[in-house]
Design an enzyme around this catalytic site. Structure first.
Site, PDB file in Angstrom:
ATOM      1  N   ARG A  70       0.827  -1.203   0.000  1.00  0.00           N
ATOM      2  CA  ARG A  70       0.000   0.000   0.000  1.00  0.00           C
ATOM      3  C   ARG A  70       0.864   1.256   0.000  1.00  0.00           C
ATOM      4  NH1 ARG A  70      -4.128   2.267   4.689  1.00  0.00           N
ATOM      5  NH2 ARG A  70      -4.868   4.054   3.467  1.00  0.00           N
ATOM      6  N   ASP A  75       2.669   6.119  -2.643  1.00  0.00           N
ATOM      7  CA  ASP A  75       3.760   7.013  -3.011  1.00  0.00           C
ATOM      8  C   ASP A  75       3.795   7.253  -4.513  1.00  0.00           C
ATOM      9  OD1 ASP A  75       6.117   8.557  -2.382  1.00  0.00           O
ATOM     10  OD2 ASP A  75       7.291   6.946  -3.280  1.00  0.00           O
ATOM     11  N   VAL A  78       0.911   9.322  -6.516  1.00  0.00           N
ATOM     12  CA  VAL A  78       0.623  10.731  -6.206  1.00  0.00           C
ATOM     13  C   VAL A  78       1.601  11.641  -6.930  1.00  0.00           C
ATOM     14  CG1 VAL A  78       0.421  12.439  -4.348  1.00  0.00           C
ATOM     15  CG2 VAL A  78      -0.508  10.140  -4.043  1.00  0.00           C
ATOM     16  N   GLY A  80       4.748  10.509  -7.849  1.00  0.00           N
ATOM     17  CA  GLY A  80       5.773   9.655  -8.421  1.00  0.00           C
ATOM     18  C   GLY A  80       6.538   8.929  -7.331  1.00  0.00           C
ATOM     19  N   ASP A  82       9.006   8.816  -5.308  1.00  0.00           N
ATOM     20  CA  ASP A  82      10.055   9.686  -4.771  1.00  0.00           C
ATOM     21  C   ASP A  82      10.121   9.671  -3.251  1.00  0.00           C
ATOM     22  OD1 ASP A  82       7.710  10.975  -4.162  1.00  0.00           O
ATOM     23  OD2 ASP A  82       8.296  12.924  -4.995  1.00  0.00           O
ATOM     24  N   SER A  84       8.037  10.587  -1.150  1.00  0.00           N
ATOM     25  CA  SER A  84       7.413  11.744  -0.503  1.00  0.00           C
ATOM     26  C   SER A  84       6.415  11.309   0.570  1.00  0.00           C
ATOM     27  CB  SER A  84       6.727  12.638  -1.542  1.00  0.00           C
ATOM     28  OG  SER A  84       5.766  11.908  -2.290  1.00  0.00           O
TER      29      SER A  84
END
Length: 334
Positions: A70, A75, A78, A80, A82, A84
């Site tokens: 998940r 990640d 949204v 890419g 990365d 984040s």
């Protein structure tokens, strides 16, 4: 699905011809910005360190596989791939978006990062750690091994406002449009939804199917009545604010064992899918035929899962001078 099946599944056979050390087929030619065993010269045992940490946790908590799957999806879809989603910085990072309630696996990524920083400081990105760990955990649960090409850099910002993950109650057409916007196709969508063969969801995501489908005051007619009643026993209707929101297994046949199997597709064919989007796979010609194929052939599902995970891992990656290698996966290097 007509012509699509004759085109797609021979590709799976080709994909299985060459094997890597994970016992899985060679992936299609990757984008040149990522490489297989990218860290061989700079942190030779990076993937071994990752696998060891995953195994230590997986032996005691099988749910880590579903959590990492998940986390990767959340990640990559949204901004890419990365990492984040791992950031805690800012007033409202991605992980605080309503769609991301219940995300887990962060502590494992932190542990892996700590180990790698002690061995190879400033070398291995959090984004690569996330993909390597997810591959390893999935393989431990019964999914295929597949090559993870590495060399990703970590993103510098995270904002909940950027999270546009769709509701699990959307139609298969809406879901396909969303996947296509990320460069994935109907086979990828039907395959990656198969990650729901393990894991849990909150009752709040399925109450509409159980009690008030499309505002009718009735249950979703596509849901098997016996299974509906079982779910109602686990998920009472919401009658007051702050009411407890229980968790239910997405695939009761996998349950607390968190086993990666084709039973997810068999349940769809029996009208026993927990999430509305999963049951929707019966209603597209292509998605129905792929579902039939995967329900009948576990190895077909395994091979295509490897292929689709590889593709998803290439969504908007940062490489070269883009991004950074975070020292701590929760914070940028300020």
């Amino acid at each position: 699905m007509g012509k699509l099946m004759y085109v797609v599944f021979p590709i799976l056979i080709v994909f299985a011809v060459l094997s890597f050390d994970y016992g899985m087929a060679a992936a299609p030619t990757p984008q040149p910005k990522l490489r297989w065993h990218y860290y061989n010269q700079t942190c030779h045992l990076a993937e071994v360190y990752v696998r060891h940490q995953v195994k230590l946790l997986w032996d005691n908590d099988k749910s880590i596989t579903a959590k990492l799957l998940r986390l990767v999806y959340t990640d990559c879809f949204v901004t890419g791939c990365d990492a984040s989603i791992l950031l805690d910085e800012g007033p409202n990072p991605e992980k605080k978006a309503p769609q991301n309630r219940g995300l887990g696996g962060f502590a494992l990524i932190d542990n892996i990062k700590t180990v790698l920083e002690s061995r190879c400081p400033g070398i291995v990105s959090c984004a690569d750690i996330l993909h390597l760990a997810t591959r390893d955990a999935a393989k431990m649960a019964g999914a295929p091994g597949y090559p993870v090409f590495t060399g990703r850099k970590d993103g510098m910002k995270s904002d909940a406002a950027s999270v546009d993950l769709p509701s699990p109650s959307i139609s298969w057409q809406e879901s396909l449009a969303y996947f296509k916007s990320r460069g994935l196709d109907v086979l990828d969508m039907t395959t990656l939804l198969g990650a729901h063969t393990l894991g849990q969801t909150h009752c709040s995501f399925i109450l509409d199917r159980l009690y008030n489908f499309n505002g009718t005051g009735n249950s979703d007619p596509s849901l098997d009545a016996t299974f509906r009643d079982k779910l109602r026993g686990l998920c009472p209707p919401k009658t007051k604010k702050g009411q407890h929101d229980p968790l239910v297994f997405l695939n009761p046949e996998s349950g607390s064992n968190y086993i990666f199997r084709e039973s997810y597709y068999k349940r769809i064919l029996r009208n026993e899918a927990v999430l509305g989007i999963d049951q929707q796979l019966l209603y597209g010609d292509d998605t129905k035929e792929i579902t039939d194929e995967f329900a009948a052939g576990f190895e077909d599902f395994r091979r295509e899962f490897a292929h689709s995970m590889f593709k998803m891992g290439n969504i908007k990656v940062l490489t070269g001078n883009q991004g950074e290698i975070r020292r701590n996966c929760r914070f940028t290097n300020k």
